[in-house]
Design an enzyme around this catalytic site. Structure first.
Site, mmCIF file in Angstrom:
data_model
loop_
_atom_site.group_PDB
_atom_site.id
_atom_site.type_symbol
_atom_site.label_atom_id
_atom_site.label_comp_id
_atom_site.label_asym_id
_atom_site.label_seq_id
_atom_site.Cartn_x
_atom_site.Cartn_y
_atom_site.Cartn_z
ATOM 1 N N ILE A 1 72.324 -60.706 -50.559
ATOM 2 C CA ILE A 1 72.919 -59.504 -49.953
ATOM 3 C C ILE A 1 71.903 -58.359 -49.951
ATOM 4 C CG2 ILE A 1 74.856 -57.890 -50.013
ATOM 5 C CD1 ILE A 1 76.510 -60.081 -51.410
ATOM 6 N N HIS B 1 87.459 -52.054 -50.918
ATOM 7 C CA HIS B 1 86.829 -53.366 -51.160
ATOM 8 C C HIS B 1 86.851 -54.238 -49.895
ATOM 9 C CE1 HIS B 1 85.801 -56.377 -54.599
ATOM 10 N NE2 HIS B 1 85.152 -56.677 -53.487
ATOM 11 N N ARG C 1 79.933 -54.371 -57.727
ATOM 12 C CA ARG C 1 81.121 -54.437 -58.565
ATOM 13 C C ARG C 1 81.356 -53.069 -59.192
ATOM 14 N NH1 ARG C 1 82.949 -57.927 -56.190
ATOM 15 N NH2 ARG C 1 83.448 -60.046 -56.827
ATOM 16 N N GLY D 1 84.026 -55.303 -48.231
ATOM 17 C CA GLY D 1 82.708 -55.918 -47.975
ATOM 18 C C GLY D 1 82.749 -57.166 -47.114
ATOM 19 N N GLU E 1 90.081 -51.083 -59.944
ATOM 20 C CA GLU E 1 90.719 -51.394 -58.650
ATOM 21 C C GLU E 1 92.126 -51.914 -58.857
ATOM 22 O OE1 GLU E 1 86.667 -53.109 -56.667
ATOM 23 O OE2 GLU E 1 88.509 -54.093 -56.070
ATOM 24 N N ARG F 1 65.667 -58.399 -61.427
ATOM 25 C CA ARG F 1 65.383 -58.938 -62.767
ATOM 26 C C ARG F 1 64.091 -59.755 -62.797
ATOM 27 N NH1 ARG F 1 70.896 -61.786 -64.229
ATOM 28 N NH2 ARG F 1 70.526 -62.266 -62.072
HETATM 29 C C1 DGY Z 1 82.953 -61.204 -53.456
HETATM 30 O O1 DGY Z 1 82.816 -62.218 -52.773
HETATM 31 O O2 DGY Z 1 82.565 -61.153 -54.610
HETATM 32 C C2 DGY Z 1 83.616 -60.042 -52.815
HETATM 33 O O3 DGY Z 1 83.536 -58.896 -53.566
HETATM 34 C C3 DGY Z 1 85.048 -60.362 -52.521
HETATM 35 O O4 DGY Z 1 85.574 -61.011 -53.571
#
Ligand code: DGY
Length: 323
Positions: free
Chosen positions: A159, A289, A242, A291, A271, A180
């Protein structure tokens, strides 16, 4: 041979549920609400596979049973910090996730938040809808230029790289990376990116910082008040990773006292509860949320779980096994 008994913790896209039901003995959670640890213990006692997602808090108590029937937890989503993997391992339960298929849409959403907060899109829309707009003027709602600015990417997995792709090729941004492990030179070269030694070195150099690292205990409050103080006064923080990665109280302070320029959040510490101090911050854009929330991606996530299950029950190692 009897079909494996599979439990879905939430409603899934109809196409995926239909395919699952052809191959497995499928039981969806008809209530489509997050389950309690006791309900998970019941599911673990009765199903061969349980398919949780980010809203399911699979803590130690969910695994507090003597002999689960469940042999695989096939998570719908890439992040799995909501699953106590040590407890799953204690019961010899395999855990899988759904990488790759949501990288583009998650990066698209991170870029949406970045643009919205930089160009004050949320504030502008609120002003217009509330009938407060008095018309164009040279000094009205002045934002921050995105093109050519410096973007710091924290976590350079799939991502993070998809974000770099958009920022470098779409907006000519300079990319700095904190990760990391060492990122291969040819991967950095793709985006003309530079890897810095650590997060403290990255933060003061960036106009935008976008988080793409895993959640969980190791990264809890990675962005705390000390690190927010390292950011430039006009820089923006974007979080699509997160909620626990950012100390929300510290962020609210930074927003209220303008020690950073603003923030864009798609994920939250508690959340779906949002604290009053975040609700009232005008230099903050928040989304619920979203995404991976496109029809194509949510189906692809479901089919990825399906493939993991088929592999597992046909005796092969699922390709997305994480624990
Ligand atoms: C993920 O895939 O981790 C997204 O946040 C949705 O769960």
């Amino acid at each position: 041979m009897a079909k494996p008994r599979v439990f879905l913790s939430r409603a899934w896209p109809a196409k995926v549920e239909a395919r699952m039901a052809e191959v497995f003995d499928l039981t969806p959670n008809k209530s489509d609400r997050p389950l309690t640890p006791a309900e998970f213990r019941e599911a673990f006692a009765s199903f061969d596979a349980v398919l949780p997602t980010v809203t399911d808090k699979l803590t130690e108590s969910a695994f507090d049973l003597a002999k689960p029937r469940t042999r695989i937890l096939a998570n719908y989503g890439v992040g799995y910090s909501h699953i106590n993997t040590a407890e799953a391992a204690r019961h010899k339960i395999v855990v899988t996730n759904t990488p790759d298929v949501l990288s583009d849409c998650t990066a698209d959403l991170a870029m949406t938040l970045l643009l919205m907060v930089a160009r004050r899109a949320g504030e502008g829309e609120r002003e217009l809808r509330e009938g407060r707009w008095t018309g164009w003027r040279p000094t009205h709602m002045i934002g921050t230029k995105v093109s050519g600015a410096t973007l710091g990417i924290v976590g350079f997995g799939r991502i993070g790289q998809a974000m770099a792709q958009r920022a470098h090729f779409g907006f000519g941004m300079k990319i700095l990376v904190q990760n990391r492990s060492a990122v291969p030179a040819e991967v950095l070269a793709r985006y003309n990116a530079v890897q810095v030694a650590n997060l403290d070195d990255l933060l003061p150099q960036c106009d935008f910082v976008s988080l793409h690292c895993p959640g969980g205990a190791a990264n809890r409050h990675l962005i705390n008040s000390r690190r927010l103080d390292l950011m430039k006064r006009d820089a923006f923080l974007i979080n699509t990773a997160r909620g626990e990665v950012v100390d929300e109280h510290a962020l609210a302070q930074a927003l209220w006292f303008n020690t950073i320029g603003g923030a864009g959040l798609d994920v939250f510490e508690r959340e779906p509860q949002i604290s009053a101090e975040l609700m009232g911050a005008d230099n903050l854009v928040m989304l619920p949320h979203l995404g991976s929330a496109t029809a194509a991606t949510r189906e692809a996530m479901g089919f990825r779980v399906f493939e993991n299950l088929v592999d597992f029950f046909e005796g092969r190692s699922p390709r997305d096994q994480v624990a």
